[in-house]
Design a protein around this motif. Structure first.
Motif, mmCIF file in Angstrom:
data_model
loop_
_atom_site.group_PDB
_atom_site.id
_atom_site.type_symbol
_atom_site.label_atom_id
_atom_site.label_comp_id
_atom_site.label_asym_id
_atom_site.label_seq_id
_atom_site.Cartn_x
_atom_site.Cartn_y
_atom_site.Cartn_z
ATOM 1 N N THR A 46 -4.254 -68.596 26.848
ATOM 2 C CA THR A 46 -4.948 -67.861 25.725
ATOM 3 C C THR A 46 -4.046 -67.526 24.771
ATOM 4 O OG1 THR A 46 -6.809 -67.564 27.313
ATOM 5 C CG2 THR A 46 -6.523 -66.397 25.237
ATOM 6 N N VAL A 47 -3.022 -66.898 24.859
ATOM 7 C CA VAL A 47 -2.086 -66.178 23.894
ATOM 8 C C VAL A 47 -1.449 -67.589 23.362
ATOM 9 C CG1 VAL A 47 0.274 -65.244 23.560
ATOM 10 C CG2 VAL A 47 -1.481 -64.221 25.107
ATOM 11 N N PHE A 48 -1.192 -68.710 23.848
ATOM 12 C CA PHE A 48 -0.483 -69.731 23.113
ATOM 13 C C PHE A 48 -1.741 -70.303 22.110
ATOM 14 C CE2 PHE A 48 2.415 -69.802 26.469
ATOM 15 C CZ PHE A 48 3.919 -69.759 25.602
ATOM 16 N N ASN A 49 -2.970 -70.464 22.735
ATOM 17 C CA ASN A 49 -4.262 -70.954 21.988
ATOM 18 C C ASN A 49 -4.378 -69.912 20.796
ATOM 19 O OD1 ASN A 49 -4.689 -73.106 23.372
ATOM 20 N ND2 ASN A 49 -5.878 -72.121 24.798
ATOM 21 N N LEU A 50 -4.055 -68.617 20.921
ATOM 22 C CA LEU A 50 -4.263 -67.674 19.742
ATOM 23 C C LEU A 50 -3.146 -67.939 18.479
ATOM 24 C CD1 LEU A 50 -4.969 -64.340 21.523
ATOM 25 C CD2 LEU A 50 -6.417 -65.463 20.263
ATOM 26 N N ILE A 51 -1.702 -68.215 19.250
ATOM 27 C CA ILE A 51 -0.722 -68.564 18.295
ATOM 28 C C ILE A 51 -0.978 -69.895 17.570
ATOM 29 C CG2 ILE A 51 1.831 -69.437 17.891
ATOM 30 C CD1 ILE A 51 2.126 -67.205 20.572
#
Length: 101
Positions: A46-51
């Motif tokens: 999810t963090v990578f998808n936010l970035i």
């Protein structure tokens, strides 16, 4: 010169009633190898998808030191993020359904 390449501050994202990422902050310095670790369901993807702007954070910001100075990634469209050279890959457990080694 500021050596921070990517800065995430107070990132959170909700999917309905599920808080998938809760108040995450980190800085990635130029030349640094930076990792996110944790168990399944911890919010790493999810963090990578936010970035990469596949998801929009409920709260928080992501800043990137681009060629023209600091840029707020959370204000950019996903295609603009890709044009900066920021991308992610997707995990495929089985790339070729009928292939053998």
């Amino acid at each position: 010169m500021n050596d921070i390449l990517l800065s995430a501050k107070s990132l959170s994202v909700r999917f309905g009633g599920v808080l998938a990422v809760n108040n995450v902050s980190f800085d990635v310095k130029r030349g640094e190898v930076f990792t996110l670790i944790g168990p399944n369901g911890a919010g790493k993807t999810t963090v990578f998808n936010l970035i990469s702007r596949i998801y929009t954070p409920t709260t928080g910001t992501i800043d990137y030191a681009g060629p023209d100075g600091m840029l707020r990634l959370t204000d950019q469209a996903p295609h603009q993020i890709a044009s900066l050279g920021i991308a992610r890959t997707f995990q495929n457990i089985e790339l070729f359904e009928h292939a053998t080694v």
